[in-house]
Scaffold this active site. Structure first.
Site, short mmCIF file in Angstrom:
data_model
loop_
_atom_site.label_atom_id
_atom_site.label_comp_id
_atom_site.label_asym_id
_atom_site.label_seq_id
_atom_site.Cartn_x
_atom_site.Cartn_y
_atom_site.Cartn_z
N GLY A 1 14.13 2.42 15.95
CA GLY A 1 14.39 1.01 16.34
C GLY A 1 15.77 0.31 15.94
O GLY A 1 16.24 0.59 14.88
N SER A 2 16.26 -0.49 16.85
CA SER A 2 17.51 -0.91 16.67
C SER A 2 17.29 -1.96 15.46
O SER A 2 18.32 -2.02 14.81
CB SER A 2 18.01 -1.81 17.78
OG SER A 2 18.39 -1.11 18.80
N ASP A 3 16.09 -2.62 15.13
CA ASP A 3 15.87 -3.37 13.88
C ASP A 3 16.22 -2.64 12.64
O ASP A 3 16.86 -3.18 11.74
CB ASP A 3 14.66 -4.10 13.92
CG ASP A 3 13.57 -3.20 14.07
OD1 ASP A 3 13.54 -2.12 14.60
OD2 ASP A 3 12.40 -3.54 13.51
N ARG A 4 15.34 -1.40 12.57
CA ARG A 4 15.71 -0.50 11.66
C ARG A 4 17.20 0.07 11.31
O ARG A 4 17.67 0.16 10.14
CB ARG A 4 14.90 0.56 11.41
CG ARG A 4 13.30 0.16 11.60
CD ARG A 4 12.11 0.85 11.83
NE ARG A 4 12.17 1.74 10.58
CZ ARG A 4 11.40 2.95 10.53
NH1 ARG A 4 11.10 3.51 11.57
NH2 ARG A 4 11.26 3.47 9.09
N ASP B 1 10.73 -4.12 5.30
CA ASP B 1 10.77 -5.25 6.28
C ASP B 1 9.55 -5.73 6.67
O ASP B 1 8.45 -4.87 7.38
CB ASP B 1 11.48 -4.78 7.45
CG ASP B 1 12.09 -6.04 8.27
OD1 ASP B 1 11.20 -7.08 8.44
OD2 ASP B 1 12.73 -5.78 9.39
N THR C 1 6.33 -7.36 12.25
CA THR C 1 5.07 -6.90 13.05
C THR C 1 4.65 -5.65 12.39
O THR C 1 3.42 -5.71 12.45
CB THR C 1 5.65 -6.59 14.63
OG1 THR C 1 6.13 -7.86 15.24
CG2 THR C 1 4.23 -6.21 15.41
N THR D 1 -14.97 -16.21 2.13
CA THR D 1 -14.67 -15.04 3.00
C THR D 1 -12.89 -15.11 2.77
O THR D 1 -12.30 -14.01 2.75
CB THR D 1 -15.12 -15.24 4.33
OG1 THR D 1 -16.19 -15.31 4.29
CG2 THR D 1 -14.76 -14.38 5.29
#
Length: 167
Positions: free
Chosen positions: A31-34, A51, A54, A105
């Site tokens: 991925g471009s983000d990585r 990171d 998502t 919970t």
């Protein structure tokens, strides 16, 4: 829908050899983000970039080269999916807490996610260090960086919220 005059490019479509060496089999799957995270982290020479997006990604930069990484489910996505897949588990905001269990919970969910991801993070960092047999600077970026930096023992963590933009 109006057509834009701007052209958009993926960082991975460029020849990056002068910027960073990417030591994986298929660069187009990365991925471009990585790639941007790895470029932004190069000044550290040997580092792991975690990171919290998502997905929770771990990127290994050794001797200034991108060596690969790990992709785990993202915290927020996991919370949302657990809510959608069960009858009564609510959406909640993950918060730092010293409690390792809950009496309701939401507190039980918070403890499960906080300490479960702590274990995931520490274990993956340990395994990567064992594999590469070197010391890594640990860099956190993304939405949950501050929460998890408080509970990662024996690891000096640098929080860099702009590492992707820098790259």
């Amino acid at each position: 829908f109006k057509k834009s005059q701007y052209k958009f490019f993926e960082i991975k479509d460029f020849d990056l050899k002068r910027i960073i060496r990417i030591n994986i089999k298929n660069k187009h799957q990365l991925g471009s983000d990585r790639i941007a995270n790895a470029i932004g982290a190069q000044k550290y020479k040997n580092c792991l970039v975690l990171d919290f997006g998502t997905a929770t990604t771990f990127d290994v930069i050794k001797d200034g080269k991108y060596e690969g990484g790990v992709i785990a489910p993202g915290v927020k996505l996991s919370i949302t999916n657990l809510n959608k897949s069960t009858a009564s588990l609510p959406i909640f905001d993950l918060k730092f807490s010293n409690k390792n269990y809950g009496k309701n919970t939401k507190d039980a969910l918070n403890a499960g996610f906080l300490w479960g991801y702590q274990g995931l993070i520490i274990n993956i960092i340990r395994k990567i260090k064992e594999t590469f047999k070197c010391k890594f600077q640990i860099i956190f970026t993304g939405g949950y960086s501050k929460i998890f930096s408080k509970i990662i023992d024996n690891n000096k963590v640098t929080i860099d919220p702009n590492i992707t933009i820098k790259g």
